[in-house]
Design an enzyme around this catalytic site. Structure first.
Site, PDB file in Angstrom:
ATOM      1  N   GLU A 152      -9.931   1.687  -2.274  1.00  0.00           N
ATOM      2  CA  GLU A 152     -10.336   3.099  -2.284  1.00  0.00           C
ATOM      3  C   GLU A 152     -11.825   3.121  -1.944  1.00  0.00           C
ATOM      4  O   GLU A 152     -12.656   2.624  -2.714  1.00  0.00           O
ATOM      5  CB  GLU A 152     -10.123   3.710  -3.680  1.00  0.00           C
ATOM      6  CG  GLU A 152      -8.683   3.710  -4.159  1.00  0.00           C
ATOM      7  CD  GLU A 152      -7.883   4.924  -3.696  1.00  0.00           C
ATOM      8  OE1 GLU A 152      -8.423   5.749  -2.937  1.00  0.00           O
ATOM      9  OE2 GLU A 152      -6.717   5.021  -4.099  1.00  0.00           O
ATOM     10  N   ARG A 209      -2.443  15.840   2.387  1.00  0.00           N
ATOM     11  CA  ARG A 209      -2.306  14.423   2.002  1.00  0.00           C
ATOM     12  C   ARG A 209      -1.070  13.738   2.604  1.00  0.00           C
ATOM     13  O   ARG A 209      -1.138  12.611   3.093  1.00  0.00           O
ATOM     14  CB  ARG A 209      -2.213  14.357   0.464  1.00  0.00           C
ATOM     15  CG  ARG A 209      -1.741  13.025  -0.112  1.00  0.00           C
ATOM     16  CD  ARG A 209      -1.578  13.172  -1.623  1.00  0.00           C
ATOM     17  NE  ARG A 209      -0.912  12.045  -2.241  1.00  0.00           N
ATOM     18  CZ  ARG A 209      -1.540  10.990  -2.755  1.00  0.00           C
ATOM     19  NH1 ARG A 209      -2.843  10.890  -2.687  1.00  0.00           N
ATOM     20  NH2 ARG A 209      -0.860  10.020  -3.325  1.00  0.00           N
ATOM     21  N   TYR A 243     -10.477   8.283  -2.462  1.00  0.00           N
ATOM     22  CA  TYR A 243     -11.793   7.782  -2.767  1.00  0.00           C
ATOM     23  C   TYR A 243     -11.831   7.238  -4.181  1.00  0.00           C
ATOM     24  O   TYR A 243     -10.822   7.316  -4.887  1.00  0.00           O
ATOM     25  CB  TYR A 243     -12.839   8.910  -2.611  1.00  0.00           C
ATOM     26  CG  TYR A 243     -12.639  10.076  -3.561  1.00  0.00           C
ATOM     27  CD1 TYR A 243     -11.693  11.065  -3.274  1.00  0.00           C
ATOM     28  CD2 TYR A 243     -13.366  10.200  -4.749  1.00  0.00           C
ATOM     29  CE1 TYR A 243     -11.512  12.129  -4.129  1.00  0.00           C
ATOM     30  CE2 TYR A 243     -13.180  11.274  -5.604  1.00  0.00           C
ATOM     31  CZ  TYR A 243     -12.254  12.227  -5.293  1.00  0.00           C
ATOM     32  OH  TYR A 243     -12.060  13.281  -6.147  1.00  0.00           O
ATOM     33  N   GLU A 278      -7.861  11.330   4.097  1.00  0.00           N
ATOM     34  CA  GLU A 278      -8.806  10.256   3.756  1.00  0.00           C
ATOM     35  C   GLU A 278      -9.460   9.719   5.032  1.00  0.00           C
ATOM     36  O   GLU A 278      -9.283   8.564   5.432  1.00  0.00           O
ATOM     37  CB  GLU A 278      -8.060   9.193   2.932  1.00  0.00           C
ATOM     38  CG  GLU A 278      -7.568   9.803   1.613  1.00  0.00           C
ATOM     39  CD  GLU A 278      -6.568   8.965   0.831  1.00  0.00           C
ATOM     40  OE1 GLU A 278      -6.363   7.794   1.180  1.00  0.00           O
ATOM     41  OE2 GLU A 278      -5.984   9.502  -0.139  1.00  0.00           O
TER      42      GLU A 278
HETATM   43  O1  0X9 Z   1      -2.218   7.492  -5.343  1.00  0.00           O
HETATM   44  C1  0X9 Z   1      -2.362   6.743  -4.381  1.00  0.00           C
HETATM   45  O2  0X9 Z   1      -1.484   6.540  -3.558  1.00  0.00           O
HETATM   46  C2  0X9 Z   1      -3.692   6.012  -4.226  1.00  0.00           C
HETATM   47  N1  0X9 Z   1      -4.804   6.854  -4.536  1.00  0.00           N
HETATM   48  S1  0X9 Z   1      -5.216   8.089  -3.549  1.00  0.00           S
HETATM   49  O3  0X9 Z   1      -6.185   8.910  -4.234  1.00  0.00           O
HETATM   50  N2  0X9 Z   1      -5.941   7.499  -2.262  1.00  0.00           N
HETATM   51  O4  0X9 Z   1      -4.041   8.778  -3.187  1.00  0.00           O
HETATM   52  C3  0X9 Z   1      -3.769   4.861  -5.207  1.00  0.00           C
HETATM   53  C4  0X9 Z   1      -2.738   3.846  -5.063  1.00  0.00           C
HETATM   54  C5  0X9 Z   1      -3.086   2.685  -5.918  1.00  0.00           C
HETATM   55  N3  0X9 Z   1      -2.004   2.255  -6.705  1.00  0.00           N
HETATM   56  C6  0X9 Z   1      -1.900   2.529  -8.021  1.00  0.00           C
HETATM   57  N4  0X9 Z   1      -2.812   3.181  -8.665  1.00  0.00           N
HETATM   58  N5  0X9 Z   1      -0.846   2.085  -8.653  1.00  0.00           N
HETATM   59 ZN    ZN Z   2      -4.874   7.616  -0.504  1.00  0.00          ZN
END
Ligand code: 0X9
Ligand code: ZN
Length: 426
Positions: free
Chosen positions: A390, A241, A316, A186
């Site tokens: 995000e 990631r 994102y 990211e």
């Molecule tokens: O999955 C994650 O850790 C985050 N999205 S990413 O696409 N950047 O990996 C979102 C975390 C936000 N928290 C929740 N959705 N509970």
């Molecule tokens: Zn992320």
């Protein structure tokens, strides 16, 4: 928390010999075509159809759609499946090559000190240059900033950052605490966090709003909390990631640091127990070097000053996500205030370029997560506000993590404008 000199931070990556085991061939995304598939609440059916094809998934929330990049050898087979798709990008490799044209590091002078030039934000940069950027920026403002490090990553790299304070003196105000680049790919999050840091320091003495903000809070800003993963995205696989931790019993590498924080870590449904998964939570809460170090830093800041605001900067999808991730029904006691501020922030962000950010509690707005940083920061570290942002692009366009360098400044400027609303208002 340990303080580091600029020289120590610059030299730290040289001491990595033990962590470097073998040189891997760089992963090529040349000819990979990115698609969006409509899933209509049945992602499982889509997954079944595309199983066996060579592709890279982008998004974790697949209720409505699945974004993925299909390897060139499987594009024709994929298109023949008759799925409801649209093309997001014709050649991911071409965009990655374009994005990898890093501009040389340049400085300008403020008084007698060398400061990174604003042209820094015209391109992405190599890991070593990010360290130089922060060292030089801090070096130009020694009276109200210091370099910090939470400790070291599993690969021995510093979890470096900067502490900025105002007229009340060092450590006298509630903390505003930012993490960038927890997810290695990211890249826009690194640049935006650096831009916010740059503005706070360079505008402090000339802009009364900025002065009032910096005089009200102690800022703790760590632009790259997953340095091993970030370096790996630059040497080997642009779409990596997780961190780069190896574990016994599996050949799969990496733990998702945003599933490893020690709060409700053991709950099921918001993370994976499969070491090969992108959302692998680890074997125990906080069993990564990075999270252990960041928990210690967080505990120190909390004890010393308390945390007013924490933001974990990601990409994102253009979301402002408030707690909680572990439950879609649990709400913070200050939920009304969280809603007012996150909606106000979205409105202010939109004023610059019309970019729309969706806001709301993270689990119910996006998906469930356990062991994510904002849950820990709010529930354990008692941060009044602990959010995920995000960044660009929206979930409806483009290549997701590979955002053209020409979008860095607009993405950063709209967040800076957002901060000029949020920080004095909260
Ligand atoms: O999955 C994650 O850790 C985050 N999205 S990413 O696409 N950047 O990996 C979102 C975390 C936000 N928290 C929740 N959705 N509970
Ligand atoms: Zn992320």
């Amino acid at each position: 928390m340990k303080l580091f000199t600029a020289v120590q931070i610059l030299l730290a990556p040289l001491a990595l010999g033990a962590a470097v085991t073998k040189v891997e061939k760089k992963v090529s995304y040349d000819g990979y075509r990115a698609f969006r598939i409509s899933t209509h609440n049945d992602a499982a059916a889509v997954s079944k159809k595309i199983a066996g094809l060579d592709f890279v998934p982008f998004n974790l929330d697949t209720k409505d759609h699945m974004d993925l990049a299909v390897a060139p050898k499987d594009v024709a087979t994929f298109e023949a499946l008759g799925l409801e798709t649209s093309i997001l990008n014709k050649d991911l490799g071409a965009d990655i090559a374009e994005e990898a044209k890093f501009a040389p590091y340049e400085t300008t002078t403020i008084g007698t000190a060398a400061v990174p030039a604003i042209s820094w934000f015209n391109s992405y940069h190599a890991y070593a240059d990010h360290q130089t950027f922060l060292n030089d920026l801090q070096g130009a403002f020694p009276a109200n900033s210091e370099l910090i490090s939470a400790g070291t990553s599993g690969g021995g790299r510093p979890l470096y950052g900067i502490h900025i304070w105002g007229s009340g003196g060092k450590g006298s105000k509630p903390a505003v605490y930012f993490h960038g680049t927890v997810h290695a790919r990211e890249w826009i999050s690194t640049m935006v966090v650096e831009y916010l840091t740059y503005q706070l320091l360079t505008q402090y003495s000339t802009n009364t709003t900025v002065k009032a903000i910096v005089d009200s809070y102690d800022f703790y800003i760590l632009p790259i909390i997953n340095p091993d993963g970030f370096v790996y995205t630059q040497t080997t696989n642009r779409l990596w990631r997780k961190n780069r931790l190896t574990r016994s019993g599996t050949s799969c590498v990496g733990t998702d640091m945003n599933r490893n924080w020690p709060y409700n870590w053991a709950l099921t449904g918001g993370a994976s127990t499969d070491p090969c998964s992108e959302t692998y939570k680890g074997v125990a809460a906080g069993d990564t070097a990075e999270i252990r170090a960041l928990v210690a830093l967080t505990t120190t800041i909390r004890a010393a000053q308390g945390i007013k605001l924490f933001i974990d900067w990601h990409s994102y999808g253009q979301y402002i996500l408030t707690p909680f991730g572990y439950s879609c029904t649990a709400r913070p006691t200050n939920q009304a205030r969280q809603t007012t501020l996150s909606s106000g922030l979205a409105a202010r962000i939109a004023l610059s370029y019309g970019t729309r950010f969706t806001y709301g509690p993270s689990c119910s707005t996006l998906y469930a997560t356990t062991g994510s940083s904002p849950d820990y920061m709010h529930a354990v570290a008692t941060a009044e506000f602990a959010w995920t942002i995000e960044l660009r692009p929206s979930s409806g366009t483009s290549n997701g993590f590979v955002l053209a360098a020409s979008s860095i400044l607009p993405a950063a400027i709209e967040q800076w404008q957002g901060m000029l609303y949020l920080l004095p208002t909260m």
